[in-house]
Scaffold this motif. Sequence first.
Motif, PDB file in Angstrom:
ATOM      1  N   UNK A 291       0.853  -1.193   0.000  1.00 24.37           N
ATOM      2  CA  UNK A 291       0.000   0.000   0.000  1.00 24.37           C
ATOM      3  C   UNK A 291       0.887   1.242   0.000  1.00 24.37           C
ATOM      4  N   UNK A 292       1.094   1.891  -1.165  1.00 23.73           N
ATOM      5  CA  UNK A 292       1.954   3.070  -1.196  1.00 23.73           C
ATOM      6  C   UNK A 292       1.338   4.301  -0.536  1.00 23.73           C
ATOM      7  N   UNK A 293       0.003   4.407  -0.529  1.00 22.62           N
ATOM      8  CA  UNK A 293      -0.639   5.521   0.175  1.00 22.62           C
ATOM      9  C   UNK A 293      -2.110   5.201   0.419  1.00 22.62           C
ATOM     10  N   UNK A 294      -2.651   5.770   1.501  1.00 21.91           N
ATOM     11  CA  UNK A 294      -4.029   5.503   1.908  1.00 21.91           C
ATOM     12  C   UNK A 294      -4.970   6.601   1.423  1.00 21.91           C
ATOM     13  N   UNK A 295      -4.843   6.941   0.159  1.00 20.37           N
ATOM     14  CA  UNK A 295      -5.733   7.889  -0.506  1.00 20.37           C
ATOM     15  C   UNK A 295      -5.523   7.717  -2.006  1.00 20.37           C
ATOM     16  N   UNK A 296      -6.449   8.223  -2.806  1.00 15.28           N
ATOM     17  CA  UNK A 296      -6.267   8.064  -4.254  1.00 15.28           C
ATOM     18  C   UNK A 296      -5.182   8.978  -4.805  1.00 15.28           C
ATOM     19  N   UNK A 297      -4.643   8.586  -5.931  1.00 19.23           N
ATOM     20  CA  UNK A 297      -3.767   9.451  -6.720  1.00 19.23           C
ATOM     21  C   UNK A 297      -4.686  10.216  -7.667  1.00 19.23           C
ATOM     22  N   UNK A 298      -4.781  11.520  -7.500  1.00 19.53           N
ATOM     23  CA  UNK A 298      -5.602  12.323  -8.389  1.00 19.53           C
ATOM     24  C   UNK A 298      -4.686  12.857  -9.482  1.00 19.53           C
ATOM     25  N   UNK A 299      -4.932  12.401 -10.708  1.00 18.70           N
ATOM     26  CA  UNK A 299      -4.072  12.744 -11.831  1.00 18.70           C
ATOM     27  C   UNK A 299      -4.912  13.206 -13.013  1.00 18.70           C
ATOM     28  N   UNK A 300      -4.408  14.206 -13.717  1.00 19.37           N
ATOM     29  CA  UNK A 300      -5.064  14.631 -14.951  1.00 19.37           C
ATOM     30  C   UNK A 300      -4.431  13.857 -16.088  1.00 19.37           C
ATOM     31  N   UNK A 301      -5.267  13.154 -16.837  1.00 22.44           N
ATOM     32  CA  UNK A 301      -4.772  12.292 -17.908  1.00 22.44           C
ATOM     33  C   UNK A 301      -5.320  12.729 -19.262  1.00 22.44           C
TER      34      UNK A 301
ATOM     35  N   UNK B 287      -4.779   4.255  -4.615  1.00 25.45           N
ATOM     36  CA  UNK B 287      -3.441   4.338  -4.051  1.00 25.45           C
ATOM     37  C   UNK B 287      -3.135   3.215  -3.080  1.00 25.45           C
ATOM     38  N   UNK B 288      -4.189   2.580  -2.530  1.00 30.02           N
ATOM     39  CA  UNK B 288      -3.970   1.511  -1.548  1.00 30.02           C
ATOM     40  C   UNK B 288      -3.851   0.136  -2.201  1.00 30.02           C
ATOM     41  N   UNK B 289      -4.253   0.037  -3.462  1.00 31.24           N
ATOM     42  CA  UNK B 289      -4.194  -1.187  -4.262  1.00 31.24           C
ATOM     43  C   UNK B 289      -5.240  -2.222  -3.859  1.00 31.24           C
ATOM     44  N   UNK B 290      -6.247  -1.830  -3.086  1.00 30.65           N
ATOM     45  CA  UNK B 290      -7.267  -2.768  -2.622  1.00 30.65           C
ATOM     46  C   UNK B 290      -8.646  -2.504  -3.223  1.00 30.65           C
ATOM     47  N   UNK B 291      -8.776  -1.534  -4.114  1.00 27.94           N
ATOM     48  CA  UNK B 291     -10.058  -1.197  -4.715  1.00 27.94           C
ATOM     49  C   UNK B 291     -10.683  -2.404  -5.408  1.00 27.94           C
ATOM     50  N   UNK B 292     -11.983  -2.534  -5.298  1.00 23.37           N
ATOM     51  CA  UNK B 292     -12.720  -3.583  -6.020  1.00 23.37           C
ATOM     52  C   UNK B 292     -13.040  -3.105  -7.440  1.00 23.37           C
ATOM     53  N   UNK B 293     -12.729  -1.835  -7.724  1.00 24.14           N
ATOM     54  CA  UNK B 293     -13.001  -1.221  -9.014  1.00 24.14           C
ATOM     55  C   UNK B 293     -11.698  -0.744  -9.655  1.00 24.14           C
ATOM     56  N   UNK B 294     -10.665  -1.584  -9.579  1.00 22.82           N
ATOM     57  CA  UNK B 294      -9.349  -1.200 -10.081  1.00 22.82           C
ATOM     58  C   UNK B 294      -9.405  -0.818 -11.544  1.00 22.82           C
ATOM     59  N   UNK B 295      -8.744   0.231 -11.928  1.00 18.42           N
ATOM     60  CA  UNK B 295      -7.769   1.008 -11.185  1.00 18.42           C
ATOM     61  C   UNK B 295      -8.349   2.231 -10.459  1.00 18.42           C
ATOM     62  N   UNK B 296      -9.661   2.402 -10.520  1.00 17.77           N
ATOM     63  CA  UNK B 296     -10.278   3.566  -9.894  1.00 17.77           C
ATOM     64  C   UNK B 296     -10.435   3.365  -8.391  1.00 17.77           C
ATOM     65  N   UNK B 297     -10.302   4.439  -7.652  1.00 21.28           N
ATOM     66  CA  UNK B 297     -10.506   4.404  -6.203  1.00 21.28           C
ATOM     67  C   UNK B 297     -11.976   4.146  -5.889  1.00 21.28           C
ATOM     68  N   UNK B 298     -12.244   3.254  -4.946  1.00 16.86           N
ATOM     69  CA  UNK B 298     -13.618   3.009  -4.493  1.00 16.86           C
ATOM     70  C   UNK B 298     -13.772   3.270  -2.997  1.00 16.86           C
TER      71      UNK B 298
END
Length: 79
Positions: free
Chosen positions: A6-16, A61-72
């Motif tokens: 788990x690199x961080x306990x929040x989402x990575x908000x990125x403009x793509x 960012x935690x890598x545990x989302x059930x909706x990978x790669x989006x944060x849930x």
Amino acid sequence: MSEPICPQKKPYVVELEPGTYWWCSCGQSKNQPFCDGSHKGTEFSPVALEITEKKKYGLCGCKLSKNQPMCDGSHKEID
């Protein structure tokens, strides 16, 4: 199956921009939230992300989302 790091306990908000991106599922990449090949030799594989619209996205960012790669919001359950 192993647990990802788990690199961080929040989402990575990125403009793509539109295109294909590879989201890191193992948590070992030095280029978070994107894959840099650090998963090689593990059971993890990057997840393809097809972007069709330029905007900000919340990538897990935690890598545990059930909706990978989006944060849930799964990071809220981590101690």
